[in-house]
Enzyme design. Structure first.
Site, mmCIF file in Angstrom:
data_model
loop_
_atom_site.group_PDB
_atom_site.id
_atom_site.type_symbol
_atom_site.label_atom_id
_atom_site.label_comp_id
_atom_site.label_asym_id
_atom_site.label_seq_id
_atom_site.Cartn_x
_atom_site.Cartn_y
_atom_site.Cartn_z
ATOM 1 N N ARG A 117 -2.296 -0.791 5.422
ATOM 2 C CA ARG A 117 -3.382 -1.469 4.713
ATOM 3 C C ARG A 117 -2.914 -2.834 4.198
ATOM 4 O O ARG A 117 -3.679 -3.798 4.154
ATOM 5 C CB ARG A 117 -3.876 -0.600 3.556
ATOM 6 C CG ARG A 117 -4.640 0.637 4.002
ATOM 7 C CD ARG A 117 -4.928 1.590 2.856
ATOM 8 N NE ARG A 117 -3.729 2.292 2.414
ATOM 9 C CZ ARG A 117 -3.702 3.172 1.418
ATOM 10 N NH1 ARG A 117 -4.819 3.444 0.734
ATOM 11 N NH2 ARG A 117 -2.587 3.799 1.083
ATOM 12 N N CYS B 125 0.870 -1.177 0.000
ATOM 13 C CA CYS B 125 0.000 0.000 0.000
ATOM 14 C C CYS B 125 0.906 1.226 0.000
ATOM 15 O O CYS B 125 1.862 1.292 -0.763
ATOM 16 C CB CYS B 125 -0.946 -0.038 1.197
ATOM 17 S SG CYS B 125 -0.113 -0.165 2.798
#
Length: 269
Positions: A232, A227
């Site tokens: 994430r 990410c």
């Protein structure tokens, strides 16, 4: 969790910003008194004071000990950000050899909506004794390893960012924009229940598997998640572990590194 929250070998950790913890939290939980990215100090494209790589073993052990976490402690992580920061703590503990960590499905939102016990009081916590006894290099990859993975039939690079980041139209504070050549895109939020957008509850397993298979993420492949800063991506790695995919690896430095050096291939196609 409600049945075991008072167990002496269980530590419930609120992974949101500490001010949010102080406003309201699960009764008995402690607040994470450090940045929830758990990165080395420094400046990177992820934000001022946020480093690019996970904090050192020594710093991590000191941080966990200060939060009352020992090597025999079962950690239950939660947040109110869709499971994002809770999964980061899970991945960080797992990277440093501590497998006894769980993520609360639905996080604080679901707990609160069910009318379960909450508090504004911070419990007293005795210092723990946490030692890093192993470093799991098999669940993390470097920039060079990602370069080597491009175009490999046995590996898929899963970009979990927003579509605009993948396309290069949302540039964030990076010098270069776009995505890794050959990377498959599926935003991490697309594998959680909505509304709300950040419910923190995973979709049913068959739906998750179907969505992953549609972009080529299958159990027979090594999967590299990435990410902007590996947060994430840690959520993606947690989901893959939950689903039983045997080889999931987080590119911890992610676009904070890849998009700010000159020796990495980037495309917007």
């Amino acid at each position: 969790l409600a049945e075991h929250i008072g167990d002496p070998d269980v530590r419930v950790v609120d992974c949101d910003e500490y001010m949010a913890y102080m406003r309201l939290h699960i009764e008995g939980a402690i607040g994470l008194r450090t940045h929830h990215y758990l990165k080395e100090p420094g400046d990177s494209a992820s934000g001022p004071g946020i480093g690019t790589h996970i904090m050192s073993p020594e710093a991590f052990a000191k941080t966990m000990s200060a939060h009352g976490i020992s090597n025999d402690t079962t950690v239950v992580a939660y947040d109110n950000m869709g499971g994002l920061y809770a999964a980061r703590l899970w991945w960080s503990l797992d990277y440093y050899g501590h497998s006894k960590c769980k993520v609360l499905n639905g996080g604080f939102r679901k707990w609160y909506e069910e009318g379960r016990a909450v508090s504004m009081e911070a419990p007293h916590v005795e210092k723990g004794r946490f030692e890093v006894k192993a470093v799991r290099e098999d669940i993390c990859v470097t920039k060079d390893a990602v370069k080597d993975a491009i175009g490999r039939d046995d590996t898929v690079i899963w970009d979990v960012r927003e579509a605009a980041e993948y396309a290069g139209t949302d540039n964030r504070p990076n010098q270069r924009h776009g995505h890794i050549p050959g990377a498959r895109h599926l935003e991490w939020l697309d594998l959680t229940v909505s509304p709300s957008a950040r419910s923190g509850r995973f979709l049913p397993a068959d739906e998750i598997q179907s969505k992953l298979a549609a972009i080529g993420v299958t159990p027979d492949k090594r999967v590299i998640t990435h990410c902007q800063a590996g947060i994430r991506a840690a959520h993606g790695a947690f989901l893959l572990r939950l689903m039983g995919y045997p080889d999931a690896r987080n590119y911890d430095a992610s676009w904070s590194e890849w998009g700010n050096v000159e020796d990495t291939p980037i495309t917007t196609d």
